[in-house]
Design a protein around this motif. Structure first.
Motif, short mmCIF file in Angstrom:
data_model
loop_
_atom_site.label_atom_id
_atom_site.label_comp_id
_atom_site.label_asym_id
_atom_site.label_seq_id
_atom_site.Cartn_x
_atom_site.Cartn_y
_atom_site.Cartn_z
N TRP A 81 0.83 -1.20 0.00
CA TRP A 81 0.00 0.00 0.00
C TRP A 81 0.86 1.25 0.00
CZ3 TRP A 81 -5.08 -0.29 -0.76
CH2 TRP A 81 -5.66 -1.54 -0.62
N THR A 82 0.45 2.21 -0.82
CA THR A 82 1.14 3.49 -0.93
C THR A 82 0.10 4.60 -0.86
OG1 THR A 82 0.98 3.39 -3.34
CG2 THR A 82 3.01 2.53 -2.33
N LEU A 83 0.55 5.83 -0.86
CA LEU A 83 -0.35 6.97 -0.78
C LEU A 83 -0.09 7.91 -1.95
CD1 LEU A 83 -2.49 8.54 0.92
CD2 LEU A 83 -0.54 9.69 2.02
N ALA A 92 -1.15 19.46 -8.34
CA ALA A 92 -0.03 18.54 -8.51
C ALA A 92 -0.32 17.25 -7.75
CB ALA A 92 1.26 19.18 -7.98
N TRP A 93 0.35 16.19 -8.15
CA TRP A 93 0.28 14.89 -7.50
C TRP A 93 1.57 14.64 -6.74
CZ3 TRP A 93 -4.22 12.38 -7.57
CH2 TRP A 93 -5.12 12.64 -8.58
N ILE A 94 1.45 14.02 -5.57
CA ILE A 94 2.62 13.68 -4.77
C ILE A 94 2.46 12.22 -4.35
CG2 ILE A 94 4.03 14.31 -2.78
CD1 ILE A 94 2.21 16.93 -2.72
N PHE A 95 3.50 11.42 -4.56
CA PHE A 95 3.42 9.99 -4.28
C PHE A 95 4.34 9.63 -3.12
CE2 PHE A 95 4.77 5.56 -5.36
CZ PHE A 95 3.56 4.95 -5.10
N PHE A 96 3.82 8.84 -2.18
CA PHE A 96 4.56 8.39 -1.00
C PHE A 96 4.60 6.87 -0.99
CE2 PHE A 96 2.93 12.52 -0.09
CZ PHE A 96 3.92 13.15 0.64
N ASP A 97 5.81 6.32 -0.89
CA ASP A 97 6.00 4.88 -0.91
C ASP A 97 7.00 4.51 0.19
OD1 ASP A 97 6.38 2.21 -1.50
OD2 ASP A 97 7.04 2.54 -3.56
N SER A 98 6.55 3.68 1.14
CA SER A 98 7.42 3.31 2.25
C SER A 98 8.42 2.22 1.89
CB SER A 98 6.58 2.87 3.45
OG SER A 98 5.79 1.76 3.11
N LEU A 99 8.26 1.62 0.71
CA LEU A 99 9.24 0.68 0.15
C LEU A 99 9.50 1.13 -1.29
CD1 LEU A 99 8.07 -2.92 1.18
CD2 LEU A 99 10.17 -1.76 1.87
N PRO A 100 10.26 2.20 -1.46
CA PRO A 100 10.41 2.79 -2.79
C PRO A 100 10.81 1.77 -3.86
CG PRO A 100 11.46 4.16 -1.14
CD PRO A 100 11.06 2.88 -0.46
N ASN A 101 9.98 1.74 -4.89
CA ASN A 101 10.20 0.79 -5.98
C ASN A 101 9.41 1.29 -7.19
OD1 ASN A 101 10.05 -1.44 -7.76
ND2 ASN A 101 10.28 -2.86 -6.06
N PRO A 102 10.03 1.38 -8.37
CA PRO A 102 9.31 1.83 -9.56
C PRO A 102 8.06 0.99 -9.87
CG PRO A 102 11.66 1.71 -10.00
CD PRO A 102 11.44 1.11 -8.65
N ILE A 103 8.06 -0.26 -9.48
CA ILE A 103 6.89 -1.11 -9.74
C ILE A 103 5.67 -0.59 -8.99
CG2 ILE A 103 5.94 -3.43 -9.34
CD1 ILE A 103 8.81 -4.48 -9.85
N ILE A 139 11.96 10.29 2.94
CA ILE A 139 10.88 10.20 3.91
C ILE A 139 11.08 8.92 4.72
CG2 ILE A 139 9.21 11.50 2.54
CD1 ILE A 139 8.05 8.81 1.58
N PRO A 140 10.41 8.78 5.84
CA PRO A 140 10.53 7.54 6.60
C PRO A 140 10.10 6.35 5.74
CG PRO A 140 9.41 9.21 7.89
CD PRO A 140 9.55 9.75 6.50
N THR A 141 10.86 5.26 5.83
CA THR A 141 10.53 4.05 5.09
C THR A 141 10.53 2.85 6.03
OG1 THR A 141 12.84 3.78 4.46
CG2 THR A 141 11.41 4.89 2.87
N GLN A 142 9.82 1.82 5.62
CA GLN A 142 9.70 0.64 6.47
C GLN A 142 10.91 -0.27 6.33
OE1 GLN A 142 6.09 -0.48 4.04
NE2 GLN A 142 6.78 -2.54 4.60
N ASN A 144 10.53 -3.66 7.12
CA ASN A 144 9.99 -5.02 7.10
C ASN A 144 8.97 -5.11 5.96
OD1 ASN A 144 7.45 -3.98 8.00
ND2 ASN A 144 8.21 -4.01 10.09
N GLY A 145 8.28 -6.23 5.84
CA GLY A 145 7.35 -6.43 4.74
C GLY A 145 5.89 -6.28 5.12
N PHE A 146 5.58 -5.66 6.27
CA PHE A 146 4.17 -5.62 6.68
C PHE A 146 3.71 -4.29 7.27
CE2 PHE A 146 6.81 -7.72 9.85
CZ PHE A 146 6.61 -6.92 10.97
N ASP A 147 4.55 -3.30 7.36
CA ASP A 147 4.18 -2.03 7.99
C ASP A 147 3.69 -0.94 7.03
OD1 ASP A 147 4.53 -2.66 10.62
OD2 ASP A 147 6.54 -1.83 10.78
N CYS A 148 3.45 -1.24 5.77
CA CYS A 148 3.10 -0.19 4.81
C CYS A 148 1.85 0.59 5.24
CB CYS A 148 2.98 -0.72 3.40
SG CYS A 148 1.89 -2.12 3.19
N TRP A 149 0.86 -0.08 5.83
CA TRP A 149 -0.34 0.61 6.28
C TRP A 149 -0.01 1.65 7.34
CZ3 TRP A 149 -4.92 1.15 4.31
CH2 TRP A 149 -5.46 0.17 3.48
N MET A 150 0.86 1.32 8.28
CA MET A 150 1.22 2.28 9.33
C MET A 150 1.91 3.50 8.72
SD MET A 150 0.07 1.25 12.14
CE MET A 150 0.84 2.48 13.16
#
Length: 173
Positions: A81-83, A92-103, A139-142, A144-150
């Motif tokens: 999950w991302t925002l 403008a659009w702003i994208f937030f990803d706690s596990l940055p990845n082009p995918i 920005i802060p990033t996770q 682990n593989g399960f904290d994206c919602w937080m």
């Protein structure tokens, strides 16, 4: 611990942010929240497509867009999950990803186009499909593989604060 949050948790957090803003006006910028369920709609052409798709944007109106500074859209790419934030004042659009990845950001043009086609075009000033998109870094990033919602919840809360965000101060959640 080591468990995913689900849609109910993020919906509850949105309600909490809205309630906090109602109780103490000015604590946050006005915002519109678009449920993550909106992006889990059946494929176009199926019988449920129109109902499911319209259901999650039915609260968006010309008045709500004009009264808001941000639209917060939860985006799922598989189980991550991302925002995606629509800055309605800056267009403008702003994208937030706690596990940055082009995918993870590959689905964004489809999400924006879907929002554009499922709401009325005149709700927004100009064609939102042509607004610039920035990918937020440092920005802060996770870890682990399960904290994206937080992280999505914290991004939402920090973004709608009325003061400018200093992400350097926010790096160690």
């Amino acid at each position: 611990m080591d468990q995913y949050l689900d849609n109910n948790h993020i919906e509850a957090f949105d309600i909490l942010l809205a309630e906090k803003n109602t109780l103490r006006p000015g604590n946050y910028h006005p915002f519109i929240f678009v449920s993550s369920l909106h992006w889990h709609v059946p494929q176009q052409g199926s019988a449920l497509y129109k109902y499911e798709s319209k259901r999650y944007v039915s609260h968006i109106s010309k008045e709500s867009v004009r009264a808001s500074n941000f639209m917060l859209l939860l985006v799922a790419n598989k189980s991550h999950w991302t925002l995606l934030v629509e800055d309605l004042k800056s267009k403008a659009w702003i994208f937030f990803d706690s596990l940055p990845n082009p995918i993870h950001r590959a689905v964004l043009p489809n999400v924006i186009n879907h929002l554009y086609t499922e709401t009325y075009v005149n709700y927004f000033e100009g064609d939102i499909r042509n607004w610039p998109l920035s990918i937020t870094t440092k920005i802060p990033t996770q870890t682990n593989g399960f904290d994206c919602w937080m992280f999505v919840c914290k991004y939402m809360e920090v973004i709608i604060l009325p003061r400018a965000v200093n992400w350097k101060e926010q790096l160690h959640w």
